[in-house]
Structures are given as structure tokens and as C-alpha cells.
Design a protein around this motif. Sequence first.
Motif, PDB file in Angstrom:
ATOM      1  N   PHE A   1      10.458   6.771  14.646  1.00 55.28           N
ATOM      2  CA  PHE A   1      10.083   7.848  13.737  1.00 55.28           C
ATOM      3  C   PHE A   1       8.569   8.035  13.648  1.00 55.28           C
ATOM      4  N   SER A   2       7.798   6.991  13.964  1.00 55.62           N
ATOM      5  CA  SER A   2       6.357   7.051  13.735  1.00 55.62           C
ATOM      6  C   SER A   2       5.545   7.307  14.994  1.00 55.62           C
ATOM      7  N   ASP A   3       5.812   6.559  16.076  1.00 52.26           N
ATOM      8  CA  ASP A   3       4.978   6.768  17.269  1.00 52.26           C
ATOM      9  C   ASP A   3       5.757   6.773  18.581  1.00 52.26           C
ATOM     10  N   ALA A   4       7.073   6.743  18.509  1.00 52.39           N
ATOM     11  CA  ALA A   4       7.941   6.736  19.694  1.00 52.39           C
ATOM     12  C   ALA A   4       7.790   5.450  20.506  1.00 52.39           C
ATOM     13  N   HIS A   5       6.561   5.113  20.871  1.00 50.51           N
ATOM     14  CA  HIS A   5       6.301   3.859  21.571  1.00 50.51           C
ATOM     15  C   HIS A   5       4.802   3.598  21.562  1.00 50.51           C
ATOM     16  N   THR A   6       4.446   2.347  21.699  1.00 50.76           N
ATOM     17  CA  THR A   6       3.043   1.958  21.868  1.00 50.76           C
ATOM     18  C   THR A   6       2.562   2.454  23.231  1.00 50.76           C
ATOM     19  N   SER A   7       1.288   2.799  23.328  1.00 45.30           N
ATOM     20  CA  SER A   7       0.716   3.324  24.569  1.00 45.30           C
ATOM     21  C   SER A   7       1.202   2.562  25.793  1.00 45.30           C
ATOM     22  N   THR A   8       1.874   3.260  26.690  1.00 49.85           N
ATOM     23  CA  THR A   8       2.357   2.600  27.899  1.00 49.85           C
ATOM     24  C   THR A   8       1.202   2.155  28.800  1.00 49.85           C
ATOM     25  N   PHE A   9       0.113   2.912  28.800  1.00 52.09           N
ATOM     26  CA  PHE A   9      -1.038   2.520  29.617  1.00 52.09           C
ATOM     27  C   PHE A   9      -1.644   1.215  29.094  1.00 52.09           C
ATOM     28  N   ALA A  10      -1.773   1.111  27.776  1.00 57.00           N
ATOM     29  CA  ALA A  10      -2.286  -0.128  27.189  1.00 57.00           C
ATOM     30  C   ALA A  10      -1.335  -1.287  27.482  1.00 57.00           C
ATOM     31  N   GLN A  11      -0.041  -1.032  27.365  1.00 52.64           N
ATOM     32  CA  GLN A  11       0.930  -2.093  27.629  1.00 52.64           C
ATOM     33  C   GLN A  11       0.894  -2.541  29.090  1.00 52.64           C
ATOM     34  N   ALA A  12       0.817  -1.579  29.995  1.00 52.42           N
ATOM     35  CA  ALA A  12       0.775  -1.921  31.417  1.00 52.42           C
ATOM     36  C   ALA A  12      -0.489  -2.708  31.756  1.00 52.42           C
ATOM     37  N   THR A  13      -1.603  -2.332  31.123  1.00 46.70           N
ATOM     38  CA  THR A  13      -2.857  -3.061  31.335  1.00 46.70           C
ATOM     39  C   THR A  13      -2.740  -4.488  30.821  1.00 46.70           C
ATOM     40  N   ALA A  14      -2.193  -4.649  29.611  1.00 45.50           N
ATOM     41  CA  ALA A  14      -2.018  -5.986  29.042  1.00 45.50           C
ATOM     42  C   ALA A  14      -1.073  -6.828  29.903  1.00 45.50           C
ATOM     43  N   ALA A  15      -0.015  -6.207  30.419  1.00 48.80           N
ATOM     44  CA  ALA A  15       0.926  -6.942  31.267  1.00 48.80           C
ATOM     45  C   ALA A  15       0.244  -7.452  32.535  1.00 48.80           C
ATOM     46  N   GLN A  16      -0.552  -6.595  33.158  1.00 47.89           N
ATOM     47  CA  GLN A  16      -1.267  -7.010  34.368  1.00 47.89           C
ATOM     48  C   GLN A  16      -2.291  -8.098  34.061  1.00 47.89           C
ATOM     49  N   TYR A  17      -2.921  -8.000  32.892  1.00 42.69           N
ATOM     50  CA  TYR A  17      -3.916  -9.015  32.529  1.00 42.69           C
ATOM     51  C   TYR A  17      -3.252 -10.379  32.350  1.00 42.69           C
ATOM     52  N   LEU A  18      -2.150 -10.411  31.605  1.00 39.39           N
ATOM     53  CA  LEU A  18      -1.447 -11.679  31.412  1.00 39.39           C
ATOM     54  C   LEU A  18      -0.943 -12.229  32.740  1.00 39.39           C
ATOM     55  N   LYS A  19      -0.481 -11.349  33.601  1.00 40.82           N
ATOM     56  CA  LYS A  19       0.025 -11.752  34.909  1.00 40.82           C
ATOM     57  C   LYS A  19      -1.083 -12.328  35.790  1.00 40.82           C
ATOM     58  N   SER A  20      -2.316 -11.861  35.594  1.00 45.20           N
ATOM     59  CA  SER A  20      -3.439 -12.272  36.443  1.00 45.20           C
ATOM     60  C   SER A  20      -3.839 -13.723  36.271  1.00 45.20           C
ATOM     61  N   GLY A  21      -3.493 -14.332  35.142  1.00 44.53           N
ATOM     62  CA  GLY A  21      -3.869 -15.711  34.886  1.00 44.53           C
ATOM     63  C   GLY A  21      -5.268 -15.901  34.336  1.00 44.53           C
ATOM     64  N   ARG A  22      -5.904 -14.820  33.893  1.00 43.50           N
ATOM     65  CA  ARG A  22      -7.267 -14.927  33.373  1.00 43.50           C
ATOM     66  C   ARG A  22      -7.325 -15.351  31.903  1.00 43.50           C
ATOM     67  N   MET A  23      -6.199 -15.288  31.194  1.00 43.50           N
ATOM     68  CA  MET A  23      -6.224 -15.546  29.758  1.00 43.50           C
ATOM     69  C   MET A  23      -6.725 -16.946  29.392  1.00 43.50           C
ATOM     70  N   PRO A  24      -6.329 -18.024  30.064  1.00 45.15           N
ATOM     71  CA  PRO A  24      -6.835 -19.343  29.678  1.00 45.15           C
ATOM     72  C   PRO A  24      -8.357 -19.436  29.680  1.00 45.15           C
ATOM     73  N   ALA A  25      -9.008 -18.879  30.686  1.00 39.74           N
ATOM     74  CA  ALA A  25     -10.472 -18.922  30.743  1.00 39.74           C
ATOM     75  C   ALA A  25     -11.085 -18.074  29.632  1.00 39.74           C
ATOM     76  N   THR A  26     -10.472 -16.936  29.345  1.00 43.00           N
ATOM     77  CA  THR A  26     -10.950 -16.081  28.252  1.00 43.00           C
ATOM     78  C   THR A  26     -10.865 -16.822  26.927  1.00 43.00           C
ATOM     79  N   LEU A  27      -9.728 -17.472  26.689  1.00 39.58           N
ATOM     80  CA  LEU A  27      -9.562 -18.220  25.438  1.00 39.58           C
ATOM     81  C   LEU A  27     -10.559 -19.373  25.345  1.00 39.58           C
ATOM     82  N   ALA A  28     -10.786 -20.073  26.425  1.00 35.82           N
ATOM     83  CA  ALA A  28     -11.741 -21.183  26.413  1.00 35.82           C
ATOM     84  C   ALA A  28     -13.135 -20.692  26.043  1.00 35.82           C
TER      85      ALA A  28
END
Length: 396
Positions: free
Chosen positions: A266-293
Motif C-alpha cells: 500500500f505504501s511503496d510497492a517495493h524497495t528500490s530494485t536498483f538499490a537492492q541489486a547493488t546491495a546484493a552484488q556488494y554482499l556477494k563480492s565479499g568486501r563487507m568484512p574489510a569494510t566492517l573492520a
Amino acid sequence: MKFASRLDNVETSAIRELFKLLGKPGIISFAGGFPDSAMFDVEGLREASQKALAEEPGGALQYGATEGYEPLRTQLAAFERGKGVAEIEPQQLIVTTGSQQALDLIGKTMVSPGDKVIVEGPTFLATIQCFRLYGADIQSAPIDARGVQVDRLEQLIVEHRPKFVYLIPTFGNPSGALLSLERRRRVLELAVKHQVLVVEDDPYGDLYFGEAPPPSMLALSKDVPGSREWIAHCGSMSKVLSPGLRVGWLIAQPELLAKATMCKQFSDAHTSTFAQATAAQYLKSGRMPATLANVRRKYAERSHAMAQALKRELGDAIEFTEPKGGLFFWARLTGAGGKVKDAGEFARRAIEQGVAFVPGAPFFAKDADPSTLRLSFATADVEKIKEGVARLGRAL
């Protein structure tokens, strides 16, 4: 114009109003809860967005499922499994436009006017406003450095029979408190005993400075029989990757997820698919541990610098517990030596000295403590922290 009567229960955010005062040149702000944009992994996000467009442009640019972009749901489930959440599958979560939307969906689906809701005192200001918008009668459970006081929480549950209990167990906003392992288990036991939903908001859990915090209550639920069905868990990429992506998620039982998904339609249909696809690729890349550190190391340095500066510049006129993670100091003015004790007055003096923070009173749903304040060390480097706290000392 005649506006909806539910708007009578809420008011403009005190924090947002304070930002209007921050246009003074040279001001140092400890007011916002923003992550430091200098720490964003811009290159990693650029690569992720390019891969999203190259590999599945239709999925990234077209309308999508309200529940979320399936590759991201898969990555988020893996992310949670990496933090000890057992047997989590993509269909057990929905993607939301930031964790704030997850909380709003809980308010929409769970709260009828007059329903009781228990929150921590203090707690996230926007949550108080959100639940009040839907007509909640909010009760406040006291906290200390080890999080919510569980004995008092149980008394409130028995007295008020709330629709749910809302907690930020790990480095809470504004308190910075860390709910102990023992108390986490007791909260889960209370949820089962009293058949009450516990909403666990966890935007800061990955921002620890030394030893990792206890597992989330969602992860611990495997050890407390029957508790998994009484937990709703809200997560976010905003504080660890980028708030601009507006990617959050909600993990809950199927009935709640179904109602939340319907309301999201009722409010936004869905969260931005472009943002979601970008986040999915980022998590898949394996860069998150270094970013968190990287962010853990820098925020730890800033937190320690603020602690030392507060002790040096304000002395016994302020009390606080140095946080073990997150983005905030929660402090109380003591009035020692005849110094100012009202944080609202202190904030006005501080602005005149060129430094800003947020008075603590708005973070309480009930029985506000006017001597409290929140300081964020996230966006100021060590030298600015030292100078900003020196200005606080002059304002005091």
C-alpha cells in the motif's frame, strides 16, 4: 485543513528541529546519528552497481516483488547465518526501505488505538513517534549499562499485557547500552512465558570495538524453546554500508511477514530494485568484512577520544559509561560544582560556543530525565572531537 486526529499524538522530531540551528559556520556537531560518509566503500559500491546493471539489468531497473529482490534476500539470509542465526531462509525475511520502514510496518500491523507497547527508557525517538502515530499507549522500561532491567520489564508485561516489547539490545540509540547475554536469554524466556512479541532492532550490532557482542536474540532463540515465534528482528545496511541505499529487512513469523508485506504494497510497492541489486552484488563480492573492520577501528578510536576528552574537560560535572560499540555516548549532567544540570539549557549554551548535541529528554516515552544528553562521535575526527568537547567545557 482538517488533518487526521492521529497526528495529534505526535510532534516534529526534536533532533530534526535542532538541525535547523546548525547552519552557523564552523560548528562541530555531535548531534546526528549519521555514519561518516568518508568511510563509505565508494569503489565497492560502484563496482556492485555496475555488475547489477551488467548481469541483470531487467531485475535492477524494473518493478519487483514487494517481499524483496530474491538475490538480495538470499544474501541477507547468508549474512544472518554468518552471525549465528540458525535455519534462516530467504523466504523468512522481507526487504524494507531501511529498518525504519520495518518498524513502521510493525506499527501498522500490530497496533490498534489504545494498545500498550513497552519500549526502553530511553529509546530511538523515531520509534516512539511511529508507534504513537498508530495510537499506541507507550510504557517505558528502565535500562542500565547492561540494557533493559528484566525484572522491571516483566512487571510491566504483567501489568500492561502489551502487544509487543521493542528493544535495541546491542549498542542502543541513544543509550549505547549492551544487553548482557544473561538478560537476552531472560527476555526470550519472558516472551515465551507471557506469549508476547519482542521486536529486536539491530542496526548497530556489527559496529563493535573489541570483543564481539553476545549473539542477537534471534540467534539465541534456538537455545530457548518456543522463543523463535515470538521474535521479530529488524536489520539494516544503513550504518555499516550506506544509508542512501535504504536497505533494511524484517525477519518474523510467516503471519506477521504476510501482513507486513500487504501493508508495504500500500505504501511503496517495493524497495528500490536498483538499490537492492547493488546491495546484493556488494554482499556477494565479499568486501563487507574489510569494510566492517575499517569502520570498527575508526569509530573505536573516536569513541575513546571522546571519552578521554569528556573526562578531561567536564570532569565530575558529567557521568557516562564508555560504549563498547555503536555511534553514541549517553551521558547525564550531575550539576557538580554548580555547573548547569539541565541538558536543554546546556544545548543552547553549546550552540553559542559552536558545538551541538541532542538533549536526552525526547528519547523518553515517559518520565524524561532532563539532565541526560546524547553525543555522537561518528562524523567528527579525533581532532574535531577534542575541540568540540573543549567547547562543551566552556559552555558548561
